[in-house]
Design a protein around this motif. Structure first.
Motif, mmCIF file in Angstrom:
data_model
loop_
_atom_site.group_PDB
_atom_site.id
_atom_site.type_symbol
_atom_site.label_atom_id
_atom_site.label_comp_id
_atom_site.label_asym_id
_atom_site.label_seq_id
_atom_site.Cartn_x
_atom_site.Cartn_y
_atom_site.Cartn_z
ATOM 1 N N ARG A 51 -30.514 56.855 -80.574
ATOM 2 C CA ARG A 51 -30.201 57.103 -81.976
ATOM 3 C C ARG A 51 -31.464 57.403 -82.789
ATOM 4 N N GLU A 74 -19.894 58.837 -79.317
ATOM 5 C CA GLU A 74 -21.052 58.771 -80.204
ATOM 6 C C GLU A 74 -22.357 58.824 -79.409
ATOM 7 N N LYS A 112 -22.954 62.258 -77.876
ATOM 8 C CA LYS A 112 -23.322 63.231 -78.908
ATOM 9 C C LYS A 112 -24.813 63.154 -79.211
#
Length: 275
Positions: free
Chosen positions: A140, A167, A170
């Protein structure tokens, strides 16, 4: 006579052991190491076999070399998981400049290095950065891109669920050119496999490939690969010869053949993608 048993549903595997070398609970999981008669040292997390010395190259070489040889010249690599050091060992066989390993449980690294040693000193290589943190948090916040990213995760547990989320995939797609992950047994763990495939396919195109790992659930294991190109056999042979990678299991012919799926698995893949 002592035996280790791992059950999956109504079947399982039973391995005779000489000695239980490690047995404790870390912050995240139950860690055990056994010395077995036929498979050498064996790492077990939460009752699930993660590796044995005898057949771990079957797993690690296919997880690593399929994506690494899919890239014409991989220099910067990210490994999420892989605290035992097997994937790192294989990545370093290529002419890489920088490898980042992100492992959640530092006890897995410590125990693997002290009692098993399949990394063969890889963690001491100056090209390697080991980070003890959550893989999803690293991805992230990553401010850099990688030529190849490899997810060497554990069996399904509360701490690994988020790294099979849409998530997570991605974010991985944004920082990696080529992405590979192990994806459990599509035969014994079909629901988990299908969930992974659905989530990852919403983010990036992947191809499933399979391999035989004797001490994994009923032997059949799967992986998923995203790559902008898939070199043919001639090109793989050229890269293999050029890099002079020493292997136990992988070869270019197996690389190509591993993407040939049996009909029943094609149907599982098709159903998952429609779900």
């Amino acid at each position: 006579m002592e035996w280790f048993e791992e059950l999956y549903g109504n079947t399982g595997i039973k391995i005779r052991v000489r000695e239980k070398m490690v047995d404790f609970h870390s912050r995240y999981q139950h860690i055990q190491v056994f010395d077995t008669y036929d498979f050498g040292k064996m790492l077990v997390l939460d009752g699930k076999i993660q590796l044995t010395e005898r057949d771990e190259p079957f797993y690690h070489e296919m997880l690593v070399h399929v994506p690494m040889f899919s890239h014409p010249s991989p220099k910067k690599v990210l490994i999420v998981g892989g605290g035992d050091g097997g994937s790192l060992r294989e990545v370093l066989k290529h002419d890489v400049d920088d490898v980042v390993v992100v492992e959640l449980d530092e006890e897995v690294v410590r125990v693997s290095r002290e009692f098993i040693g399949i990394d063969r000193g890889a963690f001491d290589d100056p090209r390697v950065t080991l980070l003890i943190e959550d893989g999803i948090e690293f991805v992230r916040n990553a401010g850099e891109r990688f030529d190849v990213m490899i997810v060497d995760g554990t069996d399904p547990n509360p701490y690994s669920e988020h790294i099979i989320s849409e998530e997570f995939y991605k974010m991985c797609r944004k920082i990696s050119e080529i992405f590979a992950t192990q994806s459990q047994s599509p035969f014994v763990q079909q629901d988990y496999f299908s969930t992974m495939l659905r989530n990852i396919s919403r983010v990036m195109d992947v191809r499933v490939y399979v391999n035989f790992v004797p001490t994994y659930p009923l032997g059949l294991w799967s992986y998923m690969l995203h790559s902008p190109s898939f070199p043919d056999l001639e090109e793989l042979r050229r890269r293999f010869e050029e890099r002079k990678v020493e292997v136990v299991h992988y070869n270019p012919e197996l690389h190509v053949a591993s993407f040939a799926l049996p009909e029943w698995l094609k149907m599982v893949v098709e159903k998952a993608l429609k779900g």
